[in-house]
Write a protein that holds these residues in place. Sequence first.
Motif, PDB file in Angstrom:
ATOM      1  N   ALA A 186       0.717  -1.078   0.114  1.00 25.63           N
ATOM      2  CA  ALA A 186       0.129   0.074  -0.064  1.00 25.63           C
ATOM      3  C   ALA A 186       0.683   1.167  -0.007  1.00 25.63           C
ATOM      4  O   ALA A 186       0.502   2.292  -0.710  1.00 25.63           O
ATOM      5  N   TYR A 187       2.054   1.183   0.504  1.00 26.73           N
ATOM      6  CA  TYR A 187       2.708   2.265   1.080  1.00 26.73           C
ATOM      7  C   TYR A 187       3.511   2.681  -0.553  1.00 26.73           C
ATOM      8  O   TYR A 187       3.618   3.701  -0.967  1.00 26.73           O
ATOM      9  N   ILE A 188       4.294   1.621  -1.009  1.00 29.57           N
ATOM     10  CA  ILE A 188       4.526   1.893  -2.437  1.00 29.57           C
ATOM     11  C   ILE A 188       3.565   2.233  -3.324  1.00 29.57           C
ATOM     12  O   ILE A 188       3.829   3.103  -4.462  1.00 29.57           O
ATOM     13  N   SER A 189       2.391   1.576  -3.319  1.00 33.81           N
ATOM     14  CA  SER A 189       1.348   2.021  -4.254  1.00 33.81           C
ATOM     15  C   SER A 189       1.057   3.595  -4.316  1.00 33.81           C
ATOM     16  O   SER A 189       0.836   4.206  -5.510  1.00 33.81           O
ATOM     17  N   TYR A 190       0.910   4.151  -3.131  1.00 34.16           N
ATOM     18  CA  TYR A 190       0.828   5.559  -2.730  1.00 34.16           C
ATOM     19  C   TYR A 190       1.928   6.479  -3.398  1.00 34.16           C
ATOM     20  O   TYR A 190       1.452   7.227  -4.191  1.00 34.16           O
ATOM     21  N   LEU A 191       3.101   5.968  -3.251  1.00 36.52           N
ATOM     22  CA  LEU A 191       4.221   6.744  -3.595  1.00 36.52           C
ATOM     23  C   LEU A 191       4.289   6.861  -5.138  1.00 36.52           C
ATOM     24  O   LEU A 191       4.331   7.790  -6.004  1.00 36.52           O
ATOM     25  N   ASN A 192       3.889   5.595  -5.875  1.00 39.09           N
ATOM     26  CA  ASN A 192       4.056   5.390  -7.435  1.00 39.09           C
ATOM     27  C   ASN A 192       2.819   6.147  -7.969  1.00 39.09           C
ATOM     28  O   ASN A 192       2.882   6.794  -9.208  1.00 39.09           O
ATOM     29  N   ASN A 193       1.512   6.388  -7.257  1.00 39.51           N
ATOM     30  CA  ASN A 193       0.555   6.821  -7.861  1.00 39.51           C
ATOM     31  C   ASN A 193       0.529   8.409  -7.665  1.00 39.51           C
ATOM     32  O   ASN A 193      -0.437   9.118  -8.543  1.00 39.51           O
ATOM     33  N   ASN A 194       1.407   8.805  -6.657  1.00 41.58           N
ATOM     34  CA  ASN A 194       1.137  10.281  -6.533  1.00 41.58           C
ATOM     35  C   ASN A 194       2.580  10.917  -6.770  1.00 41.58           C
ATOM     36  O   ASN A 194       2.660  12.190  -6.523  1.00 41.58           O
ATOM     37  N   HIS A 195       3.562  10.367  -6.940  1.00 38.29           N
ATOM     38  CA  HIS A 195       4.947  10.683  -7.052  1.00 38.29           C
ATOM     39  C   HIS A 195       5.535   9.789  -8.570  1.00 38.29           C
ATOM     40  O   HIS A 195       5.253   9.020  -8.718  1.00 38.29           O
ATOM     41  N   ASN A 196       6.603  10.583  -8.766  1.00 42.13           N
ATOM     42  CA  ASN A 196       7.430  10.163 -10.065  1.00 42.13           C
ATOM     43  C   ASN A 196       8.309   8.865  -9.487  1.00 42.13           C
ATOM     44  O   ASN A 196       9.402   9.064  -9.672  1.00 42.13           O
ATOM     45  N   PHE A 199       8.235   1.917  -7.729  1.00 43.40           N
ATOM     46  CA  PHE A 199       8.883   0.928  -6.858  1.00 43.40           C
ATOM     47  C   PHE A 199       7.931  -0.209  -6.645  1.00 43.40           C
ATOM     48  O   PHE A 199       6.921  -0.311  -7.186  1.00 43.40           O
ATOM     49  N   THR A 200       8.674  -1.471  -6.641  1.00 49.96           N
ATOM     50  CA  THR A 200       8.087  -2.770  -6.519  1.00 49.96           C
ATOM     51  C   THR A 200       8.633  -3.447  -5.347  1.00 49.96           C
ATOM     52  O   THR A 200       9.725  -2.834  -4.886  1.00 49.96           O
ATOM     53  N   PRO A 202      10.808  -5.864  -3.477  1.00 54.05           N
ATOM     54  CA  PRO A 202      12.031  -6.657  -4.156  1.00 54.05           C
ATOM     55  C   PRO A 202      11.702  -8.166  -4.246  1.00 54.05           C
ATOM     56  O   PRO A 202      10.930  -8.739  -3.143  1.00 54.05           O
ATOM     57  N   ARG A 203      12.076  -8.776  -5.183  1.00 52.47           N
ATOM     58  CA  ARG A 203      11.981 -10.308  -5.491  1.00 52.47           C
ATOM     59  C   ARG A 203      12.443 -10.940  -4.313  1.00 52.47           C
ATOM     60  O   ARG A 203      11.874 -12.234  -4.086  1.00 52.47           O
ATOM     61  N   VAL A 204      13.751 -10.626  -3.946  1.00 54.15           N
ATOM     62  CA  VAL A 204      14.166 -11.437  -3.000  1.00 54.15           C
ATOM     63  C   VAL A 204      13.592 -11.629  -1.691  1.00 54.15           C
ATOM     64  O   VAL A 204      13.482 -12.696  -1.136  1.00 54.15           O
ATOM     65  N   LYS A 205      12.845 -10.482  -1.228  1.00 58.20           N
ATOM     66  CA  LYS A 205      11.956 -10.461  -0.180  1.00 58.20           C
ATOM     67  C   LYS A 205      10.866 -11.562  -0.351  1.00 58.20           C
ATOM     68  O   LYS A 205      10.459 -12.040   0.523  1.00 58.20           O
ATOM     69  N   ASN A 206      10.033 -11.372  -1.631  1.00 58.93           N
ATOM     70  CA  ASN A 206       9.215 -12.441  -2.056  1.00 58.93           C
ATOM     71  C   ASN A 206       9.776 -13.720  -1.778  1.00 58.93           C
ATOM     72  O   ASN A 206       9.006 -14.917  -1.133  1.00 58.93           O
ATOM     73  N   ASN A 207      10.909 -14.054  -2.067  1.00 64.28           N
ATOM     74  CA  ASN A 207      11.300 -15.494  -2.035  1.00 64.28           C
ATOM     75  C   ASN A 207      11.539 -15.742  -0.622  1.00 64.28           C
ATOM     76  O   ASN A 207      11.279 -16.776  -0.272  1.00 64.28           O
TER      77      ASN A 207
END
Length: 299
Positions: A186-196, A199-200, A202-207
Amino acid sequence: MKKIILTLGLIGSLYANNSLSCESMSEKEFHQKLLEYKKSIDISKFQNPKNINDTNREQMQQHVKQVSFNGNTLKQCQLILDIRRYPANDGRRYKALLSLNYDSLSKAEKKLYNTVLQESKGNFFNYSRASVISKDMVNYPLVYLTMTNSTIYEFREINHKVKRYKVATDMVNIPFKAGGIQAKQAYISYLNNNHNSNFTLPRVKNNIDELQNKVRANTRKFHHNHDIQLSPFRIVTKDLKNVKSFKKYNKKVLKRTIPRGAQIKYLHQRGNTSDCVISYDNKQWTISEKQWHDSIGGL
């Protein structure tokens, strides 16, 4: 001189004892106060060094003090107007909140301040449980989140005061210090939707998360198929706090702390959960999977 003193007394009476109601002042009234303030400033009588003596030197000092007091009062009014004027997603609201001294506000102004703060906390509630500053920040409500260039800013409420924290990022990896997967997303989505930003997580974190889920699943499976060759007795290495009884004793569910160094006995899993049922002090207790690993030290 009399004109200066009379003007000073008139303007001073408008501000004394917090009689200036900033929380309900209109823009028109504010600008009128600014004009009055401007007219009240008159040091022409003090500009000739020949006229300066002990009497008018003291008058000049009093005049300067009053001008300063009135200026600070109007500045506070401007800040209060700003938190009323700007919406919850506008940075100018939070610059005003940062500059206001909560302890110096009147009762009515504090009420307005708290109302604005509550609205802001509600607006940023979904992102409050993640932080790029430190793991402790999630204990304080987020009231504003923004980003400029490669710097992320978190505005948090701490003891009725808004404080600003910042951290630099490489615009590729977001430097989270705390937060679950949903809060971070949610934090990342807010920044991506409101700022240039783009972010995603990290894949390592998902693993790592996938690996942890597998470990938990294997742990549950191992507990369900408990090997009789493995001793059921364990020594508690860290206090087990607020442990609830598995059964009711005297028709009550008991709660207690099992101290470090105590010996417990593993009995079985609790239904289809990852909780463990243990025996201690001739009674059966339930502890969570996390408590088991934190206080028993694994299998």
